[in-house]
Design an enzyme around this catalytic site. Sequence first.
Site, PDB file in Angstrom:
ATOM      1  N   SER A 152      36.231  -0.979 -41.544  1.00  0.00           N
ATOM      2  CA  SER A 152      34.928  -0.876 -40.878  1.00  0.00           C
ATOM      3  C   SER A 152      35.050  -0.388 -39.438  1.00  0.00           C
ATOM      4  O   SER A 152      34.087   0.164 -38.899  1.00  0.00           O
ATOM      5  CB  SER A 152      34.229  -2.241 -40.899  1.00  0.00           C
ATOM      6  N   THR A 181      31.970  -3.394 -36.706  1.00  0.00           N
ATOM      7  CA  THR A 181      30.885  -2.407 -36.753  1.00  0.00           C
ATOM      8  C   THR A 181      30.086  -2.356 -35.444  1.00  0.00           C
ATOM      9  O   THR A 181      30.029  -1.294 -34.808  1.00  0.00           O
ATOM     10  CB  THR A 181      29.968  -2.648 -37.970  1.00  0.00           C
ATOM     11  N   GLU A 213      22.970  -3.749 -38.381  1.00  0.00           N
ATOM     12  CA  GLU A 213      23.919  -3.825 -39.497  1.00  0.00           C
ATOM     13  C   GLU A 213      23.628  -4.997 -40.435  1.00  0.00           C
ATOM     14  O   GLU A 213      23.477  -6.136 -39.984  1.00  0.00           O
ATOM     15  CB  GLU A 213      25.350  -3.988 -38.962  1.00  0.00           C
ATOM     16  N   ASP A 262      29.519  -6.547 -47.367  1.00  0.00           N
ATOM     17  CA  ASP A 262      30.975  -6.371 -47.440  1.00  0.00           C
ATOM     18  C   ASP A 262      31.692  -7.684 -47.738  1.00  0.00           C
ATOM     19  O   ASP A 262      32.566  -7.737 -48.610  1.00  0.00           O
ATOM     20  CB  ASP A 262      31.449  -5.790 -46.105  1.00  0.00           C
TER      21      ASP A 262
HETATM   22 MG    MG Z   1      30.684  -4.651 -40.356  1.00  0.00          MG
HETATM   23 ZN    ZN Z   2      35.414  -5.236 -45.528  1.00  0.00          ZN
END
Ligand code: MG
Ligand code: ZN
Length: 370
Positions: free
Chosen positions: A74, A127, A247, A252
Amino acid sequence: MIKYLLALCAILMGGASAMPAPKPKNIILLIGDGMGLTQVTAGLYANNKKLNLERFPVTGLMKTQSASHLITDSAAGATAFSCGCKTYNGAIGMTRDRKPCPTILEQAEKSGLATGLVATSSVTHATPASFIAHVGNRGEMEDIALFFMDTELDFLVGGGLRYFTQRKKDQRNLYEELRRKGYDVSDFQSMPLTRTQPDPAKPFAWFSAMGEPDSAKAGRDYLPLAANMATNYLSKRSDKGFFLMLEGSQIDWACHANDGPRAVAEMLDFDRAIGEILRFAEADGQTLVIVTADHETGGMVLEQGEGFEVLDLEFNSGQHTASMVPVFAYGPGAERFGGVMDNTDIYKNIARLWGFEPEPTDADPKTKKQ
Ligand code: MG
Ligand code: ZN
């Protein structure tokens, strides 16, 4: 005169394709971490076959590989979006040569636009960090937190309070320092987000957790509200426009854990936030909204479950995968996000639309030939 006529002919013959793309006043980048096409589909079927994502007129596919791996992490994925350069896995706002690269958020800030970051992870997580910090290794959370002291970021919502208040490296209290810098700062302990009232005269920060926030399944519900607050606040904060990155961080994590129901809950939470953003963009008419993912996670598979219209969510991996991910775009400039693109094109297209200097850091011939 002849020159003028020739120019006029060129314009007439060139037709609409020669017209510059309309310049969006505001740009909102929405990142579903780990959100491949299967995660989107799983959310769709779990939600009576409807998602806000279906309302986007432009769709595309994106290649996600990093400079060091076919399968990105990421940090490299978000740095491709924020700086427009392919870098090594683990890099936060740094080129492959370990040089800091200016981010789209920093460039927006310099141009007098308002800026915001919202996440369902800690704000120091890979991120969001890649839009504001420049460190060689994503694990350096306390170092990443320091970058929030050196920017004029206007709106911040996410977890990770401990990297501001319980610092092992220097015992500084960055929460108090933010307050002294003029921020209206609060957190999950002092006030729920529903009770905060961001004043566009002041920068705003709200911390949702000490470390990483709860999952949506465990009751975390601030993302759609933060989406709504961020757009209202940022549109009043600067007359010139704003850049917001929001985000859905935990799609994830649910997929790393191979937990299908948790992944669906995260997907739908993210889609609700997308609905809030679209509502703003539709009313505003000058806002470009881009939704994409840094990579797919888990190699998710949709299998027939027991009973008609029942899906069984399975996984082929506990890690990220290399498959292309979807891109959705709405608003002025959206047409640039159709077709097949590279993850660095997210930055490049935004920079071109806003007239920022393209960053010369993506000079790897191997990447360019692909
Ligand atoms: Mg992330
Ligand atoms: Zn991940």
